[in-house]
Enzyme design. Sequence first.
Site, PDB file in Angstrom:
ATOM      1  N   LEU A 127       0.503  -1.163  -0.353  1.00 49.15           N
ATOM      2  CA  LEU A 127      -0.513  -0.163   0.160  1.00 49.15           C
ATOM      3  C   LEU A 127       1.019   1.119   0.151  1.00 49.15           C
ATOM      4  O   LEU A 127       1.067   1.877  -0.352  1.00 49.15           O
ATOM      5  CB  LEU A 127      -1.213   0.781   1.635  1.00 49.15           C
ATOM      6  CG  LEU A 127      -1.867   1.509   1.580  1.00 49.15           C
ATOM      7  CD1 LEU A 127      -2.755   1.509  -0.184  1.00 49.15           C
ATOM      8  CD2 LEU A 127      -2.554   1.027   2.258  1.00 49.15           C
ATOM      9  N   ARG A 269      18.678 -10.933  41.082  1.00 48.39           N
ATOM     10  CA  ARG A 269      19.538  -9.495  41.229  1.00 48.39           C
ATOM     11  C   ARG A 269      19.838  -8.432  42.376  1.00 48.39           C
ATOM     12  O   ARG A 269      18.683  -9.021  42.979  1.00 48.39           O
ATOM     13  CB  ARG A 269      19.483  -8.959  40.040  1.00 48.39           C
ATOM     14  CG  ARG A 269      20.404  -7.708  39.880  1.00 48.39           C
ATOM     15  CD  ARG A 269      21.751  -7.582  39.550  1.00 48.39           C
ATOM     16  NE  ARG A 269      22.995  -5.760  39.671  1.00 48.39           N
ATOM     17  CZ  ARG A 269      24.311  -6.742  39.643  1.00 48.39           C
ATOM     18  NH1 ARG A 269      24.796  -7.965  39.131  1.00 48.39           N
ATOM     19  NH2 ARG A 269      25.143  -5.519  39.313  1.00 48.39           N
ATOM     20  N   GLU A 364       1.126  -0.092   9.359  1.00 48.34           N
ATOM     21  CA  GLU A 364       0.177  -0.370  10.000  1.00 48.34           C
ATOM     22  C   GLU A 364      -0.687   0.554  10.057  1.00 48.34           C
ATOM     23  O   GLU A 364      -2.057   0.494  10.899  1.00 48.34           O
ATOM     24  CB  GLU A 364      -0.647  -1.479  10.204  1.00 48.34           C
ATOM     25  CG  GLU A 364       0.120  -2.776   9.863  1.00 48.34           C
ATOM     26  CD  GLU A 364      -0.835  -4.243   9.298  1.00 48.34           C
ATOM     27  OE1 GLU A 364      -1.784  -3.812   9.984  1.00 48.34           O
ATOM     28  OE2 GLU A 364       0.109  -5.180   8.999  1.00 48.34           O
TER      29      GLU A 364
END
Length: 381
Positions: A127, A269, A364
């Site tokens: 497109l 961590r 999109e």
Amino acid sequence: MPVERALPTAEAAELLELTRDLAARELAPRAAEMEAASEFPRELFRVLGKAGLLGLPYPEEYGGGGQPYEVYLQVVEELASAWLTVAEGVSVHTLSCFPLAAYGTEEQKARWLPDMLGGDLLGAYCLSEPESGSDAGSLTTRAVRDGDDYVVNGTKAWVTHAGVADFYNLMARTSDDGPRGISTLLVPADLAGLESQPPERKMGLKSSPTAQIVFAGVRVQAERRLGAEGEGFAIALSALDGGRLGIAACAVGLAQAALDAAVDYARGRRQFGSAIIDFQGVSFLLADMATGVAAARALYLDAARRRDAGRPYGPQAAMAKLFATDTAMKVTTDAVQVFGGYGYTTDYPVERYMREAKVLQIFEGTNQIQRLVIGRALAKG
Ligand SMILES: Cc1cc2nc3c(=O)[nH]c(=O)nc-3n(C[C@H](O)[C@H](O)[C@H](O)COP(=O)(O)OP(=O)(O)OC[C@H]3O[C@@H](n4cnc5c(N)ncnc54)[C@H](O)[C@@H]3O)c2cc1C
């Protein structure tokens, strides 16, 4: 926290299980290395095709999976958690089959759709052009009728799967009547005069090739026009409603992967003698991330169920795309924060997730254009 899915049938639950297995076995182990090398995993799409994942929301009589959109999208989400390039590829392929499935004649569908849904072929959707992106209705690529053919001249831009696709859904101008002068053609990739340009050098999603396609006097049989002359822009927009839900599902999968990685890391961590997840500053960040992902998933599922029920869903699809992709951007950025300096290195996947999330807000229809769609629907009442 594992994702709990409300699936409509036992068959759908099995399909999701199969997708999870396939994603863990075939996608996740390859993603980082192939993204770093910008290699397109063509063979993986054949694996997905054999597993029936390349035509899920289309009718079984044409070789599709006959699944509701709500199930198809959750499959896309699972794939995106493992490798965004592949999930986006499935979404683009599905989008590229839509014009034929929804607007083709019975004869056209019987002739071409089974091969397109069968798993061997890959589709692309053309497109955008260099000078017409958001204003897609102003495109200038021309298709001029000449006997039994259209002769196509022009340049399409940003084509996902350019150069690797087997067919292109082409939106081209057949008259000067603005958006009403556009038609859709189903173009085989091997026609003379159709040439893919070198791929764009992108920030992320590097395994997914994006390039311009030049059409120089390409002769496309007129019988390959889908819908009426002039109906192409309406077809393109209708395809994008469903495509945007595919991008929303991609965004949720990517955000879920970033959240899972951040939670794992924060549990392990230690600083100041504690796991960093025990600091409220970190756990509140993770809590907001988890809430965003769950809300984005609920939004795309709601829009999908409207679609499955045959109700209008365009503005809801725009909301889902907007919210899910903004959430993916935020969640992936926050995931890097949770990892501290390590998050900024390629030793962990979160920096890649963050780079990949950005494009979801752009293609999109940019998120500004989604707001435009939602705002127009509000104005209409
Ligand atoms: C990796 C990648 C893959 C892609 N794949 C495909 C594909 O397969 N097929 C395809 O056809 N296209 C594809 N695209 C193109 C994509 O859809 C366009 O990039 C997008 O629609 C925006 O168009 P543009 O880049 O020309 O930006 P522009 O339209 O030039 O926009 C520039 C900025 O202006 C803003 N803007 C424009 N108009 C308005 C307005 N009215 N109101 C408010 N803000 C506005 C935009 O939001 C944006 O921030 C892809 C793009 C990328 C990056």
